[in-house]
Design a protein around this motif. Structure first.
Motif, PDB file in Angstrom:
ATOM      1  N   UNK A  75     -42.810  60.090  28.021  1.00 14.65           N
ATOM      2  CA  UNK A  75     -43.322  61.279  27.335  1.00 14.65           C
ATOM      3  C   UNK A  75     -44.753  61.085  26.866  1.00 14.65           C
ATOM      4  N   UNK A  76     -45.097  59.837  26.482  1.00 11.51           N
ATOM      5  CA  UNK A  76     -46.451  59.553  25.997  1.00 11.51           C
ATOM      6  C   UNK A  76     -47.436  59.335  27.125  1.00 11.51           C
ATOM      7  N   UNK A  77     -46.994  59.180  28.400  1.00 13.87           N
ATOM      8  CA  UNK A  77     -47.879  59.008  29.528  1.00 13.87           C
ATOM      9  C   UNK A  77     -48.187  57.587  29.874  1.00 13.87           C
ATOM     10  N   UNK A 162     -38.355  66.626  14.510  1.00 11.62           N
ATOM     11  CA  UNK A 162     -38.875  65.291  14.873  1.00 11.62           C
ATOM     12  C   UNK A 162     -37.762  64.276  15.070  1.00 11.62           C
ATOM     13  N   UNK A 163     -36.514  64.685  14.909  1.00  8.29           N
ATOM     14  CA  UNK A 163     -35.387  63.775  15.039  1.00  8.29           C
ATOM     15  C   UNK A 163     -34.603  64.066  16.325  1.00  8.29           C
ATOM     16  N   UNK A 164     -33.936  63.042  16.811  1.00  9.64           N
ATOM     17  CA  UNK A 164     -33.050  63.205  17.962  1.00  9.64           C
ATOM     18  C   UNK A 164     -31.873  64.086  17.561  1.00  9.64           C
ATOM     19  N   UNK A 165     -31.597  65.125  18.359  1.00  9.52           N
ATOM     20  CA  UNK A 165     -30.491  66.026  18.074  1.00  9.52           C
ATOM     21  C   UNK A 165     -29.534  66.039  19.261  1.00  9.52           C
ATOM     22  N   UNK A 166     -28.224  65.983  18.951  1.00 13.13           N
ATOM     23  CA  UNK A 166     -27.187  65.996  19.981  1.00 13.13           C
ATOM     24  C   UNK A 166     -26.446  67.321  19.893  1.00 13.13           C
ATOM     25  N   UNK A 183     -31.424  66.495  22.637  1.00 15.23           N
ATOM     26  CA  UNK A 183     -32.762  67.056  22.465  1.00 15.23           C
ATOM     27  C   UNK A 183     -33.655  65.971  21.870  1.00 15.23           C
ATOM     28  N   UNK A 184     -34.628  65.478  22.704  1.00 16.15           N
ATOM     29  CA  UNK A 184     -35.507  64.363  22.308  1.00 16.15           C
ATOM     30  C   UNK A 184     -36.875  64.933  21.987  1.00 16.15           C
ATOM     31  N   UNK A 185     -37.400  64.716  20.767  1.00 14.88           N
ATOM     32  CA  UNK A 185     -38.722  65.264  20.429  1.00 14.88           C
ATOM     33  C   UNK A 185     -39.844  64.560  21.212  1.00 14.88           C
ATOM     34  N   UNK A 186     -40.895  65.317  21.555  1.00 19.25           N
ATOM     35  CA  UNK A 186     -42.089  64.776  22.213  1.00 19.25           C
ATOM     36  C   UNK A 186     -43.268  65.013  21.285  1.00 19.25           C
ATOM     37  N   UNK A 187     -44.082  63.966  21.069  1.00 22.21           N
ATOM     38  CA  UNK A 187     -45.212  64.036  20.150  1.00 22.21           C
ATOM     39  C   UNK A 187     -46.527  63.986  20.937  1.00 22.21           C
ATOM     40  N   UNK A 188     -47.488  64.731  20.494  1.00 20.28           N
ATOM     41  CA  UNK A 188     -48.814  64.746  21.121  1.00 20.28           C
ATOM     42  C   UNK A 188     -49.497  63.407  20.878  1.00 20.28           C
ATOM     43  N   UNK A 189     -50.024  62.791  21.933  1.00 21.39           N
ATOM     44  CA  UNK A 189     -50.654  61.465  21.782  1.00 21.39           C
ATOM     45  C   UNK A 189     -51.967  61.555  21.027  1.00 21.39           C
TER      46      UNK A 189
END
Length: 609
Positions: A75-77, A162-166, A183-189
């Protein structure tokens, strides 16, 4: 039942008693063993179930967390920089797509290929992957579903977290089998703010593998329920993704982690633990009877033992009872003869020294002396009771006569008339009150009066004292109207007030006060006469208390000729009339005053308590 027992002979009662004791003992043992055995089974089950469900929760939590961690670098590249897209700068294709939708189809295909390569390849149970931006754009890895088509998926409308959700079990888009999603959060680098999410739609195969074919007992099993009450996993696949209330488990209560519940006449052991990551409840459910097979064996053994005991009692107890009761039957016949008046009857006595033989010996001695006791004891007790009654009546009458002398109230009437003629109203009033007091004391036929009458004559006495000490003497009577119908021995208060005048008011030349009040205590009434005199010296007070105590325990003892009217006389009369719990009590405070408490039963003159 009582009448039936009364009709039984002693021999029959012994047999019934032994059988009853045996039955109660065996049934009690059976009940206690069943109770404690059941509690032990429940405790063991809860311990095993708690360990098992917590272990399963932990495995599932680790499973989802590992999946989420495996996507962080992608996700971070970071992975892409080291391979195909190393020359494209400091931003990956996933980050670019989340920021801007204006991306070519070629690059979108490359994103899908990356997601399949780094996620689906390692986790074959993943059915589909969705890349979702903050503005709700969705890029599916498999298929070409639009955002509108995906909007009915349970993860689509979830707020970004911002947390992992099932997301618990549900039926995915165009799928005939249930799935769940992570549901996995993705953060802008660039600024580390959340920029979207990665949704992994997975089959339940891995959870099934973790739980396996785990069974507790023959029919017990483990299943999972989400925090909103939907079934996540269950051996019955038809119930998956359905609310538990709409399934065959609608009777199940999940208010307590460990419980014993009943359904259709059968008891079930229920235990669950809650996952900290998913919030799901992993539940172990098993019928109690499958865990308590040993209990039925114990109960059957108890029934066999009880049957053997009853058989033994039926055979042996009648023989023993007949031997034990033989002497008692002879004694019973002798007593029946004695009851008819035959004092010459004697019970047979054997050389044995058991309790029945001792009872027969005692019966024989009793028969020898019974005639004498019957003729003498009754007459002696009757005479003693009559003497005590006469003595008590005589004592009360004698004490009453001490305070009821025939005064010269006729002379007081003459003094009153002369004072009226001479125009001296104070002497007239004093003579009138004093004459009324002596007429009141001269009435011997009535020893108990109402508190109203007693207080009326007490007030007349106080008026006489006010004439003597006009300026400074004060007196108050504070008695609530609801106590005025109470009964009291005549002249119980006036001698105490007279005593207060003599020892508190006179020494201070009238500069003193006397207060009369009353209050209830339990079923008694307490009347207090208080003054503000110099109090009673400690040695005199101690002597008074000792004499009062002596009279309480032995009325008339401690009375002397010089007592005349006063505290001792009043206390003696109250004790004789009402009993040892009543009388007077003295409290004195040197230099401050004295309080005399009169305790009487709180009964009205009209016999209404």
């Amino acid at each position: 039942m009582k009448q039936l027992l009364y009709r039984l002979t002693l021999r029959q009662k012994i047999i019934v008693s032994f059988i009853s004791i045996a039955l109660v003992s065996v049934l009690s043992m059976n009940f206690l063993s069943s109770f404690y055995y059941s509690r032990t089974i429940q405790k063991d089950f809860y311990n095993v179930a708690e360990t098992t469900t917590e272990s399963l929760n932990h495995q599932i939590e680790i499973y989802f967390q590992q999946i989420a961690k495996s996507t962080y670098a992608m996700n971070a590249g970071v992975l892409m920089y080291s391979s195909v897209f190393l020359e494209q700068g400091d931003s990956s294709l996933i980050q670019d797509w989340l920021r801007d939708d204006s991306m070519s189809l070629e690059k979108r295909s490359m994103i899908k290929e990356i997601l399949r390569k780094y996620i689906s390849f390692n986790y074959p149970e993943i059915d589909n992957i969705y890349l979702m931006s903050l503005d709700r754009r969705v890029l599916p890895t498999y298929g070409a579903s639009s955002d509108i088509q995906l909007s009915n998926q349970p993860w689509f409308s979830l707020p970004m977290s911002p947390q992992l959700e099932i997301i618990p079990t549900y039926y995915g888009e165009q799928l005939s089998f249930p799935v769940l999603a992570a549901a996995i959060p993705i953060f802008d680098v660039a600024d580390t703010k959340i920029s979207g999410r990665l949704v992994l739609q997975m089959r339940l195969t891995e959870i099934k593998n973790m739980i396996g074919n785990m069974r507790i007992g023959k029919t017990g099993y483990i299943f999972m329920v989400s925090s909103d009450g939907k079934i996540v996993h269950h051996p019955n696949t038809e119930w998956l993704a359905s609310p538990i209330e709409e399934t065959g488990l609608s009777w199940l209560s999940l208010d307590e982690p460990n419980s014993l519940q009943e359904w259709n006449g059968e008891k079930y052991l229920v235990s669950y633990s809650v996952s900290e990551v998913t919030g799901w409840k992993t539940i172990a459910l098993v019928p109690l009877k499958e865990m308590a097979t040993g209990l039925q064996i114990a109960q059957n053994s108890a029934v066999i033992v009880m049957a053997l005991l009853i058989l033994l009692i039926i055979i042996s107890v009648p023989i023993m009872a007949n031997r034990i009761t033989r002497s008692m039957v002879h004694l019973k016949k002798a007593m029946e003869q004695l009851q008819t008046g035959d004092l010459s009857v004697r019970a047979p006595v054997t050389p044995e020294r058991d309790e029945i033989q001792m009872l027969s010996l005692s019966f024989n001695r009793m028969a020898e002396r019974l005639n004498q006791l019957v003729n003498t004891v009754y007459s002696m007790e009757l005479k003693e009771v009559q003497m005590k009654l006469l003595q008590k009546e005589a004592t009360i009458q004698a004490l009453q006569n001490q305070i009821n002398p025939h005064l010269l109230y006729n002379t007081l009437d003459i003094i009153k008339s002369i004072a009226f003629l001479e125009g001296v109203p104070r002497i007239e009033r004093m003579a009138e009150n004093l004459g009324s007091l002596y007429r009141f004391t001269a009435k011997l036929e009535q020893s108990e009066i109402s508190l109203t009458e007693e207080l009326e004559h007490l007030k007349k006495y106080l008026e006489i004292i006010h004439v003597r000490y006009t300026k400074h003497f004060e007196s108050k009577v504070y008695v609530d109207d609801k106590y005025l119908n109470a009964s009291i021995i005549k002249l119980s208060l006036q001698p105490i007030v007279e005593n207060a005048i003599k020892y508190a008011v006179e020494p201070k030349n009238g500069k003193a006060a006397v207060i009369v009040s009353a209050y209830p205590e339990a079923s008694d009434l307490i009347i207090e006469i208080g003054d503000n005199g110099m109090g009673i010296k400690p040695d005199i007070l101690q002597n008074l208390k000792e004499r009062l105590s002596s009279i309480t325990h032995q009325p008339n003892h401690g009375m002397k000729a010089y007592d005349s009217l006063g505290l001792i006389n009043v206390h003696n009369r109250l004790v004789l009339f009402y009993g040892k719990s009543y009388g007077i009590e003295i409290h004195s405070f040197p230099g401050k005053g004295t309080v005399v408490s009169v305790r009487i039963p709180f009964k009205r003159k009209d016999n209404i308590s």
